[in-house]
Design a protein around this motif. Structure first.
Motif, PDB file in Angstrom:
ATOM      1  N   PRO A  66       0.813  -1.234   0.000  1.00 45.76           N
ATOM      2  CA  PRO A  66       0.000   0.000   0.000  1.00 45.76           C
ATOM      3  C   PRO A  66       0.840   1.274   0.000  1.00 45.76           C
ATOM      4  CG  PRO A  66      -0.077  -1.093   2.145  1.00 45.76           C
ATOM      5  CD  PRO A  66       0.581  -2.044   1.205  1.00 45.76           C
ATOM      6  N   LYS A  67       2.023   1.243   0.640  1.00 42.54           N
ATOM      7  CA  LYS A  67       2.866   2.429   0.664  1.00 42.54           C
ATOM      8  C   LYS A  67       3.379   2.764  -0.735  1.00 42.54           C
ATOM      9  CE  LYS A  67       4.396   2.088   5.470  1.00 42.54           C
ATOM     10  NZ  LYS A  67       5.558   1.979   6.399  1.00 42.54           N
ATOM     11  N   ILE A 303      -4.722   3.948   3.235  1.00 44.65           N
ATOM     12  CA  ILE A 303      -3.675   3.967   2.222  1.00 44.65           C
ATOM     13  C   ILE A 303      -3.379   5.419   1.854  1.00 44.65           C
ATOM     14  CG2 ILE A 303      -3.059   3.304  -0.136  1.00 44.65           C
ATOM     15  CD1 ILE A 303      -4.877   0.894   0.170  1.00 44.65           C
TER      16      ILE A 303
END
Length: 385
Positions: A66-67, A303
């Motif tokens: 997600p990063k 997110i």
């Protein structure tokens, strides 16, 4: 007399974009039952073999990194899709888009995702005269939404309008309409009847959603929530993730009469009606549906990117909180057990006094007015309003 036709184009990157298209179509049909509305996930429709593979890869990336998704979102934040990217999209996935439009003969096209928005913009440059309306389905606006061929933008808030103005979109081409939700979310059901219909008890109830894709649940959070089950009813919705649903059904710790496991459903409006608290990822569509139902929301594992902006908007609105520590959940546990009447009264108050711009069918009404302005015989209908 030929019935007017609206073509709504989306993509399946998450479920919110397509849900917004269906919600808008349903609202417009309420206004004019004779209107013909068709919703298509364009890439999947035109390329049924490759489309699902791309979506699957994206889904895995969101789940595992997600990063990285957030970093890419921010890096490209102020950039529109360039002509080379638009050409690549067209050649790889959308080569038959012009033929689809020719066959369906829409009087108006509404795009709820940047990709079909870019494709239709390209076709308009090549001479297709159908007016294009772009519905931005978050509380932020990425540069990929912006194309000069768009006749009208529909946005969620004044802040999003200002972001478009900074990208040199004319003010006359932007309307603040809110994000449309299905008419069912504006209806007020009888709670006692719904509890019986859904097989639930009359007790404090929490709905926990992992998003339409059912990407993941936070394990520590779920463990804490399970400890509530003797006093609080839990509904865990895994969306379309059948593998996750099967895994949870086989877990002994979730085998409790007050824990209910739910897969994908088109009745989430009913589950919100019987719940007193929604714990969810802050997708633009889910948050807007929650707002329509007046249900307080808690956000987890946000997110970076549009989810972060969505979450911040609803926190500032006073409709949600971020789960930044277990203390937030502990406080809500106390409220649901010891201050339940106050929780119910607060929700009723929010339903009586909805937020400005959240009126039922407002977005649908604006699109319908645009449709009426552009008749099939008007040659200038492809110019900006």
């Amino acid at each position: 007399m030929r019935k007017k036709r609206v073509l709504l184009l989306s993509e399946g990157f998450g479920t919110g974009h397509t849900q917004a298209a269906y919600a808008l179509a349903a609202g417009m049909k309420r206004l004019d039952p004779n209107l013909q509305c068709r919703v298509i996930e364009l890439g999947k429709f035109l390329n049924p073999k490759m489309g699902p593979l791309i979506l699957s890869a994206y889904r895995k990336t969101v789940s595992s990194s997600p990063k990285l998704v957030g970093m890419l979102y921010r890096k490209q934040y102020n950039k529109s899709l360039n002509r080379l990217t638009k050409l690549a999209l067209h050649r790889l996935f959308y080569t038959q888009a012009a033929q689809v439009i020719k066959q369906l003969k829409p009087d108006l096209i509404v795009c709820t995702h940047p990709f079909p928005n870019a494709v239709i913009s390209r076709l308009k440059r090549q001479g297709i005269p159908v007016p294009l309306v772009t519905l931005i389905t978050d509380y932020d606006v990425h540069g990929t939404w912006v194309n000069k061929e768009v006749n009208q933008y529909l946005v969620s808030t004044t802040r999003v309008k200002n972001l478009l103005l900074r990208r040199n979109v004319p003010s006359s081409s932007i309307q603040v309409t809110g994000i449309p939700v299905h008419p069912n979310f504006w209806e007020r059901a009888d709670k006692e009847q719904l509890l019986q219909e859904l097989g639930l008890r009359r007790m404090p109830t929490v709905l926990i959603m992992s998003g339409g894709w059912g990407v993941s649940f936070n394990k520590e959070m779920i463990s804490l929530l399970i400890s509530w089950a003797d006093q609080i009813q839990l509904i865990l919705c895994t969306g379309s993730n059948e593998k996750l649903l099967h895994k949870m059904k086989s877990s002994p710790v979730l085998n409790h009469p007050n824990i209910h496991l739910l897969g994908y459903t088109n009745q989430i409006d009913k589950w919100m009606d019987v719940s007193d608290l929604l714990i969810t990822k802050p997708g633009g569509m889910t948050c807007t549906e929650g707002l329509a139902k007046g249900i307080p929301m808690l956000f987890y594992e946000v997110i970076p990117g549009q989810e972060e902006e969505n979450g911040q908007y609803f926190v500032e609105l006073g409709s949600a909180e971020m789960i930044h520590s277990p203390a937030v959940l502990d406080r809500w546990h106390h409220r649901l057990i010891h201050e339940y009447e106050s929780v119910e009264n607060s929700r009723l108050k929010s339903l009586v006094s909805p937020e400005p711009g959240s009126e039922p069918f407002y977005c649908a009404q604006q699109v319908y007015e645009l449709l009426r302005q552009w008749s099939p015989q008007t040659s200038s209908r492809s110019s900006r309003l």
